[in-house]
Design a protein around this motif. Structure first.
Motif, PDB file in Angstrom:
ATOM      1  N   THR A 222       0.840  -1.205   0.000  1.00 23.23           N
ATOM      2  CA  THR A 222       0.000   0.000   0.000  1.00 23.23           C
ATOM      3  C   THR A 222       0.872   1.251   0.000  1.00 23.23           C
ATOM      4  O   THR A 222       2.097   1.180   0.133  1.00 23.23           O
ATOM      5  N   THR A 223       0.204   2.379  -0.139  1.00 27.25           N
ATOM      6  CA  THR A 223       0.807   3.649   0.253  1.00 27.25           C
ATOM      7  C   THR A 223       0.322   3.923   1.667  1.00 27.25           C
ATOM      8  O   THR A 223      -0.870   4.161   1.895  1.00 27.25           O
ATOM      9  N   ASP A 224       1.209   3.840   2.616  1.00 28.30           N
ATOM     10  CA  ASP A 224       0.837   3.950   4.030  1.00 28.30           C
ATOM     11  C   ASP A 224       0.548   5.421   4.352  1.00 28.30           C
ATOM     12  O   ASP A 224       1.419   6.181   4.797  1.00 28.30           O
ATOM     13  N   LEU A 225      -0.703   5.809   4.124  1.00 31.52           N
ATOM     14  CA  LEU A 225      -1.049   7.233   4.210  1.00 31.52           C
ATOM     15  C   LEU A 225      -1.014   7.779   5.633  1.00 31.52           C
ATOM     16  O   LEU A 225      -0.772   8.969   5.832  1.00 31.52           O
ATOM     17  N   VAL A 226      -1.270   6.933   6.613  1.00 29.48           N
ATOM     18  CA  VAL A 226      -1.184   7.425   7.992  1.00 29.48           C
ATOM     19  C   VAL A 226       0.251   7.824   8.312  1.00 29.48           C
ATOM     20  O   VAL A 226       0.518   8.899   8.875  1.00 29.48           O
ATOM     21  N   THR A 227       1.194   6.973   7.928  1.00 29.61           N
ATOM     22  CA  THR A 227       2.604   7.319   8.136  1.00 29.61           C
ATOM     23  C   THR A 227       2.997   8.524   7.286  1.00 29.61           C
ATOM     24  O   THR A 227       3.714   9.425   7.746  1.00 29.61           O
ATOM     25  N   ALA A 228       2.522   8.554   6.041  1.00 28.70           N
ATOM     26  CA  ALA A 228       2.837   9.685   5.167  1.00 28.70           C
ATOM     27  C   ALA A 228       2.329  10.991   5.760  1.00 28.70           C
ATOM     28  O   ALA A 228       3.035  12.011   5.770  1.00 28.70           O
ATOM     29  N   ALA A 229       1.087  10.974   6.265  1.00 26.57           N
ATOM     30  CA  ALA A 229       0.525  12.183   6.864  1.00 26.57           C
ATOM     31  C   ALA A 229       1.308  12.589   8.110  1.00 26.57           C
ATOM     32  O   ALA A 229       1.561  13.776   8.352  1.00 26.57           O
ATOM     33  N   ALA A 230       1.705  11.598   8.891  1.00 25.29           N
ATOM     34  CA  ALA A 230       2.488  11.895  10.093  1.00 25.29           C
ATOM     35  C   ALA A 230       3.828  12.516   9.740  1.00 25.29           C
ATOM     36  O   ALA A 230       4.289  13.468  10.393  1.00 25.29           O
ATOM     37  N   ARG A 231       4.468  12.003   8.684  1.00 26.29           N
ATOM     38  CA  ARG A 231       5.763  12.559   8.278  1.00 26.29           C
ATOM     39  C   ARG A 231       5.592  13.971   7.711  1.00 26.29           C
ATOM     40  O   ARG A 231       6.427  14.845   7.949  1.00 26.29           O
ATOM     41  N   VAL A 232       4.524  14.200   6.962  1.00 30.26           N
ATOM     42  CA  VAL A 232       4.262  15.561   6.483  1.00 30.26           C
ATOM     43  C   VAL A 232       4.083  16.498   7.672  1.00 30.26           C
ATOM     44  O   VAL A 232       4.628  17.611   7.700  1.00 30.26           O
ATOM     45  N   ALA A 233       3.310  16.053   8.664  1.00 32.77           N
ATOM     46  CA  ALA A 233       3.050  16.894   9.834  1.00 32.77           C
ATOM     47  C   ALA A 233       4.334  17.237  10.581  1.00 32.77           C
ATOM     48  O   ALA A 233       4.492  18.356  11.086  1.00 32.77           O
ATOM     49  N   ILE A 234       5.268  16.293  10.635  1.00 26.11           N
ATOM     50  CA  ILE A 234       6.504  16.500  11.399  1.00 26.11           C
ATOM     51  C   ILE A 234       7.605  17.148  10.559  1.00 26.11           C
ATOM     52  O   ILE A 234       8.275  18.093  10.996  1.00 26.11           O
ATOM     53  N   ASP A 235       7.778  16.641   9.331  1.00 22.53           N
ATOM     54  CA  ASP A 235       8.950  17.029   8.549  1.00 22.53           C
ATOM     55  C   ASP A 235       8.782  18.346   7.800  1.00 22.53           C
ATOM     56  O   ASP A 235       9.758  19.090   7.626  1.00 22.53           O
TER      57      ASP A 235
END
Length: 411
Positions: A222-235
């Motif tokens: 998959t595209t792990d969107l929860v992790t992606a969103a978390a990384r956007v929020a942090i990075d």
């Protein structure tokens, strides 16, 4: 009344002191607005109330083309450009979509989930009061320069009702514009001043992330969107902060993040929204490109497709030196040297900045905290209220400004 010797004036020769009866009327007017708050571009009752009182004073206000808000001239007759630049006084008239949580307050909001929690009712009343005093002085032949009252709608609606007011000609012939903003950190009877930027730029940001979802047992498919969103929020905030001079204060802060509905399903969609704030005008102009690039980099790293909605808000309010000095001199003339204090640059946004892109001007922080009150209050909270003696302070400062010059002379 205390007047510093450096002003070269006394309370007896500088007109515009507020009578007790007019102060009482203005307090009642402010309380009526406080009880009937209206959101941006919906300020029909507020507009009608201001218009009626100005007309009763013999003035001829004009409702703005948007249908709410007004502009009203004092000491101007006929068409064409005035022979002397107009001094404009601006107030914002809209309220906020939050509940009034004050208890035991006889003038609390009567409209559910609506409140004057930013002090715009005070700003409006101050400019109205200054207009009434100056109209009376003009009728007596004492007003030495034309003054324009600007009652602007929709300050809380990005990118701000100021843009529509400017397009409607409120700055035509204006040489300088002044404003106040309530500050619950400053004691009543005082103002906070700062030359240069006194507020920050504020934009809004919405991001949608998409990708193929699936079972949490097989996230590699998959595209792990929860992790992606978390990384956007942090990075993203960290990347943005490192791509401009740190003194510019460019900051991304999130207010909302949403994704998914079940614990064992990798979602196909995620959303984030927040604000972009900036202390520096030039950095603000570059902010959209910087933020876009950072989001794209992080989203691509996590194989997420990003859709970015970057909504321009307002630039910083940048007080020019002469207008700031005019406010200082006006306050000193009324209340003495100790009535003016330095203030820091706020991270809040204010669409008064759009006027200052066109003409010189300045905004003062109007003290509304009661003496001895140690309660920590802030703007945009449902329990916000103001010490109503600030109304007289604001009116008298503005009327003094109509008679003074920044260079130390009387107009």
């Amino acid at each position: 009344m205390s007047v510093e010797s450096e002003a070269g004036l006394s309370g007896d020769v500088l007109p515009g002191v507020l009578s007790e009866s007019l102060h009482a009327e203005l307090v009642a007017f402010r309380r009526d607005l406080h009880m009937h708050p209206e959101l941006g571009n919906q300020e029909f009752r507020t507009t009608a109330a201001i218009k009626e009182r100005l007309e009763r004073a013999g003035l001829r206000p004009r409702v703005l083309a948007s249908g709410t808000g007004l502009v009203c001239d004092i000491g101007l007759t006929g068409g064409g450009r005035p022979p002397v630049p107009v001094l404009a006084l601006r107030a914002d008239i809209d309220a906020l979509p939050i509940p009034d949580t004050k208890t035991d307050c006889p003038y609390r909001s009567t409209i559910p989930d609506r409140a004057h929690a930013c002090g715009h009712d005070v700003h409006t009343t101050v400019v109205l009061g200054a207009g009434l005093v100056l109209a009376d002085l003009h009728a007596k032949g004492l007003l030495t320069r034309p003054v324009r009252l600007v009652f602007q709608p929709a300050e809380e609606v990005l990118p701000g009702g100021a843009l529509g007011a400017i397009a409607d000609g409120v700055l035509d012939g204006v040489g300088r514009i002044l404003a106040v903003h309530c500050d619950p950190r400053v004691e009543v009877g005082r103002i906070g001043l700062r030359h240069g930027p006194i507020t920050s730029a504020c934009d809004r940001l919405e991001i949608a992330l998409d990708g193929p979802g699936g079972h949490t047992a097989r996230p590699h498919l998959t595209t792990d969107l929860v992790t992606a969103a978390a990384r956007v929020a942090i990075d993203v905030p960290a990347l943005v902060a490192r791509r401009v001079d740190t003194r510019a204060g460019l900051a991304v802060t999130w207010g909302r993040i949403e994704s998914g509905h079940a614990p064992n399903v990798v979602p196909q969609h995620a959303e984030l929204s927040g604000t972009v704030r900036c202390l520096d005008l030039n950095a603000w102009r570059d902010a959209p490109d910087i933020v876009h690039a950072a989001i794209d980099e992080v989203a691509t790293l996590h194989r997420a497709k990003s859709e970015i909605n970057y909504m321009r808000g307002v630039p910083p309010v940048v007080n020019d030196r002469e207008s700031t000095e005019l406010l200082r001199r006006s306050m000193v003339a009324r209340r003495g040297m100790r009535s003016v204090e330095s203030t820091e640059q706020s991270l809040g946004g204010e669409d008064f900045s759009w006027y200052l892109e066109e003409v010189p001007g300045a905004m003062a922080r109007l003290g509304v905290r009661a003496p001895g009150d140690r309660t920590v209050r802030d703007l945009h909270q449902g329990d916000f209220d103001a010490d109503e003696r600030a109304i007289t302070v604001g009116v008298e400062m503005f009327t003094a400004a109509a008679f003074l010059e920044p260079n130390g002379t009387q107009g």
